[in-house]
Design a protein around this motif. Structure first.
Motif, short mmCIF file in Angstrom:
data_model
loop_
_atom_site.label_atom_id
_atom_site.label_comp_id
_atom_site.label_asym_id
_atom_site.label_seq_id
_atom_site.Cartn_x
_atom_site.Cartn_y
_atom_site.Cartn_z
N GLU A 1 -0.75 4.37 5.59
CA GLU A 1 -0.93 4.38 4.13
C GLU A 1 -2.29 4.96 3.74
OE1 GLU A 1 1.60 0.72 5.14
OE2 GLU A 1 -0.05 1.87 6.02
N GLU A 2 -3.32 4.70 4.54
CA GLU A 2 -4.65 5.22 4.23
C GLU A 2 -4.68 6.74 4.40
OE1 GLU A 2 -8.96 4.80 3.49
OE2 GLU A 2 -7.08 3.82 2.90
N THR B 1 -2.00 11.83 -1.60
CA THR B 1 -1.42 11.45 -2.88
C THR B 1 -2.44 11.47 -4.02
OG1 THR B 1 -1.75 9.08 -2.43
CG2 THR B 1 0.36 10.06 -1.77
N VAL B 2 -3.63 10.93 -3.77
CA VAL B 2 -4.63 10.83 -4.85
C VAL B 2 -5.17 12.20 -5.26
CG1 VAL B 2 -6.92 9.95 -5.44
CG2 VAL B 2 -5.23 8.43 -4.38
N LEU C 1 -2.07 8.72 3.97
CA LEU C 1 -1.33 9.25 2.82
C LEU C 1 -2.18 9.23 1.55
CD1 LEU C 1 2.16 7.57 3.39
CD2 LEU C 1 1.54 9.96 3.77
N PHE C 2 -3.09 8.27 1.45
CA PHE C 2 -3.96 8.13 0.28
C PHE C 2 -4.74 9.42 0.02
CE2 PHE C 2 -8.04 7.03 -1.67
CZ PHE C 2 -7.67 6.24 -2.73
N TYR D 1 0.84 -1.21 0.00
CA TYR D 1 0.00 0.00 0.00
C TYR D 1 0.87 1.25 0.00
CZ TYR D 1 -4.31 2.66 1.03
OH TYR D 1 -5.39 3.52 0.97
N THR E 1 1.72 6.71 -7.00
CA THR E 1 0.66 7.67 -7.31
C THR E 1 1.19 9.09 -7.28
OG1 THR E 1 -1.03 6.19 -6.39
CG2 THR E 1 -1.62 8.52 -6.60
N ASN F 1 0.95 4.29 -2.91
CA ASN F 1 0.93 5.73 -2.62
C ASN F 1 2.12 6.43 -3.25
OD1 ASN F 1 -1.27 6.80 -0.86
ND2 ASN F 1 -0.69 5.10 0.45
#
Length: 229
Positions: free
Chosen positions: A78-79, A85-86, A81-82, A7, A14, A11
């Motif tokens: 990681e969630e 990044t997205v 950071l999502f 994950y 991405t 990120n």
């Protein structure tokens, strides 16, 4: 590579290309970073709050074997950071399209698309009002798109074009996250409709998140330029 970095790597990839290509002499996206981050912080905080609540209500869970094991408020690093990044990558797509596609291709039907999103939201809320993920996703979409439709900014068509283009990396990233799976969804809390392995709601959760980020991005950019907001 150990699975626990999966994950985190998603990120990183991405974010990698938008950051590197930010220094392209034509788009010069790096000069616009300062208009992105205020919106990222505000929007990210809001969506992370819902994300946290979703974990409490078992809307989705995370597969520990694909995570490095660092958590904040029950959410893996990681969630978190999502949600940086997205949106960053999608605003990059939006700005590249603004530069390279001079014609506002969807300009005339942008408001029609908004009306369709409003209608879809109402239908989904009526049919699935008792499903947490569907309720939050389409309740938010209804509110945000209704605001967007009333304000009718000049960039409406350009936003929707960027959103439709962003569905290409969306299917790659979310396809990986839901097929491995890194994120596991509880179908009792959504409509149980999927596009491949991706829940139907994910498309519109993403749309709301990107729209709010673009609204803030344009707000801070126009305010800096002294243009009407």
């Amino acid at each position: 590579m150990d699975k626990q970095y999966t994950y985190l790597l998603i990120n990183f990839l991405t974010l990698f290309f938008p950051v590197v290509l930010s220094f392209d002499k034509r788009v010069q996206f790096y000069k616009k970073w300062k208009f992105i981050f205020p919106g990222l912080i505000i929007t990210g905080g809001l969506f992370l709050l819902w994300d946290y609540l979703f974990t409490l209500y078992d809307v989705w869970t995370f597969n520990a074997k694909y995570l490095i094991g660092i958590y904040f408020l029950n959410l893996p690093l990681e969630e978190i950071l999502f949600f940086i990044t997205v949106p960053f990558a999608c605003i990059f797509i939006y700005e590249c399209l603004n530069y390279y596609v001079k014609k506002d291709i969807l300009g005339r039907i942008g408001n029609v698309i908004s009306l369709l999103m409003i209608a879809l939201s109402i239908v989904m809320l009526v049919l699935y009002f008792n499903r947490v993920y569907t309720l939050i996703t389409f309740g938010l979409l209804l509110f945000v798109v209704l605001f967007f439709y009333i304000k009718r900014p000049a960039y409406t068509g350009r936003f929707y074009l960027a959103y439709f283009i962003s569905l290409i990396p969306f299917y790659i990233v979310n396809g990986l996250l839901t097929s491995l799976p890194v994120v596991m969804y509880n179908d009792a809390q959504n409509s149980a409709m999927r596009v491949g392995t991706i829940p139907f709601e994910d498309h519109f959760y993403s749309l709301s998140m990107l729209l709010v980020n673009i609204l803030f991005f344009e707000y801070f950019r126009r305010r800096s330029a002294g243009a009407p907001i």
